[in-house]
Design a protein around this motif. Structure first.
Motif, PDB file in Angstrom:
ATOM      1  N   ASN A 266       0.809  -1.225   0.000  1.00 54.51           N
ATOM      2  CA  ASN A 266       0.000   0.000   0.000  1.00 54.51           C
ATOM      3  C   ASN A 266       0.843   1.277   0.000  1.00 54.51           C
ATOM      4  O   ASN A 266       0.364   2.324   0.428  1.00 54.51           O
ATOM      5  CB  ASN A 266      -0.974   0.029   1.186  1.00 54.51           C
ATOM      6  N   ALA A 267       2.079   1.201  -0.460  1.00 54.76           N
ATOM      7  CA  ALA A 267       2.906   2.409  -0.556  1.00 54.76           C
ATOM      8  C   ALA A 267       2.373   3.293  -1.679  1.00 54.76           C
ATOM      9  O   ALA A 267       1.717   2.825  -2.605  1.00 54.76           O
ATOM     10  CB  ALA A 267       4.360   2.031  -0.836  1.00 54.76           C
ATOM     11  N   ALA A 268       2.663   4.571  -1.597  1.00 56.85           N
ATOM     12  CA  ALA A 268       2.203   5.524  -2.603  1.00 56.85           C
ATOM     13  C   ALA A 268       2.761   5.173  -3.976  1.00 56.85           C
ATOM     14  O   ALA A 268       3.876   4.644  -4.096  1.00 56.85           O
ATOM     15  CB  ALA A 268       2.631   6.932  -2.207  1.00 56.85           C
ATOM     16  N   ASP A 269       1.979   5.457  -5.008  1.00 52.55           N
ATOM     17  CA  ASP A 269       2.399   5.167  -6.378  1.00 52.55           C
ATOM     18  C   ASP A 269       3.652   5.947  -6.777  1.00 52.55           C
ATOM     19  O   ASP A 269       4.420   5.500  -7.612  1.00 52.55           O
ATOM     20  CB  ASP A 269       1.275   5.481  -7.370  1.00 52.55           C
ATOM     21  N   ASP A 270       3.845   7.102  -6.192  1.00 49.94           N
ATOM     22  CA  ASP A 270       4.990   7.942  -6.544  1.00 49.94           C
ATOM     23  C   ASP A 270       6.161   7.758  -5.573  1.00 49.94           C
ATOM     24  O   ASP A 270       6.931   8.684  -5.332  1.00 49.94           O
ATOM     25  CB  ASP A 270       4.580   9.407  -6.619  1.00 49.94           C
ATOM     26  N   LEU A 271       6.305   6.540  -5.027  1.00 47.92           N
ATOM     27  CA  LEU A 271       7.345   6.282  -4.031  1.00 47.92           C
ATOM     28  C   LEU A 271       8.738   6.601  -4.561  1.00 47.92           C
ATOM     29  O   LEU A 271       9.542   7.217  -3.868  1.00 47.92           O
ATOM     30  CB  LEU A 271       7.284   4.834  -3.531  1.00 47.92           C
ATOM     31  N   LEU A 272       9.047   6.189  -5.794  1.00 46.98           N
ATOM     32  CA  LEU A 272      10.390   6.450  -6.323  1.00 46.98           C
ATOM     33  C   LEU A 272      10.645   7.948  -6.458  1.00 46.98           C
ATOM     34  O   LEU A 272      11.753   8.421  -6.195  1.00 46.98           O
ATOM     35  CB  LEU A 272      10.591   5.737  -7.659  1.00 46.98           C
ATOM     36  N   ASP A 273       9.621   8.702  -6.822  1.00 49.75           N
ATOM     37  CA  ASP A 273       9.772  10.161  -6.876  1.00 49.75           C
ATOM     38  C   ASP A 273       9.981  10.727  -5.477  1.00 49.75           C
ATOM     39  O   ASP A 273      10.777  11.645  -5.284  1.00 49.75           O
ATOM     40  CB  ASP A 273       8.548  10.813  -7.520  1.00 49.75           C
TER      41      ASP A 273
END
Length: 146
Positions: A95-102
């Motif tokens: 459930n981590a945010a979709d923009d985790l890499l950003d």
């Protein structure tokens, strides 16, 4: 023969044996003013970028501060201009945010000097580890697109 030897690798054993008979194992650390020993990293894992020593543990510690990061690892890759550059691998929590890499990229830009920031960040489902749980950095290097 030295008290410790690498199996079927006498040249590696010789390289880790000092003239006085002491042996080194590639750990990097320091002793503080009170005499406590702190292990910083492994010599083999150190990244030499533009003449500066970068320690993966320092970069990984910054990445682990980002909410949603479950696990991470940093390795050095060859670079024509700098010798090596750091590359990060991130495993997201469920459930981590979709923009985790950003988010990782932005956090590293705030927390680390420009020369320490990962040149690239890759998402993985899990990090390659040995049966004892040791991170296999050489396997990570094999995953980097060339």
């Amino acid at each position: 023969m030295a008290p410790f030897a690498y199996h079927k690798a006498p040249e590696k054993t010789a390289a880790r044996t000092l003239p006085q008979g002491w042996q080194t194992f590639g750990d990097i650390g320091h002793v503080d003013a009170e005499g406590y020993l702190y292990l910083t990293d492994r010599l083999d894992d150190m990244i030499l970028s533009g003449g500066v020593n970068l320690y993966p543990q320092e970069i990984e510690a910054a990445i682990r501060e980002v909410p949603g990061v479950w696990d991470c690892a940093v390795v050095g890759i060859a670079d024509e201009d700098f010798g090596e550059r750091p590359v990060a691998f991130v495993v997201a929590e469920r459930n981590a945010a979709d923009d985790l890499l950003d988010a990782v990229r932005r956090h590293c830009a705030q927390r680390l000097g420009r020369f320490k920031q990962p040149h690239a960040i890759h998402a993985l489902d899990s990090l390659p580890r040995s049966p004892t749980g040791k991170l296999l950095r050489r396997r990570l290097r094999e995953l980097i697109p060339r």
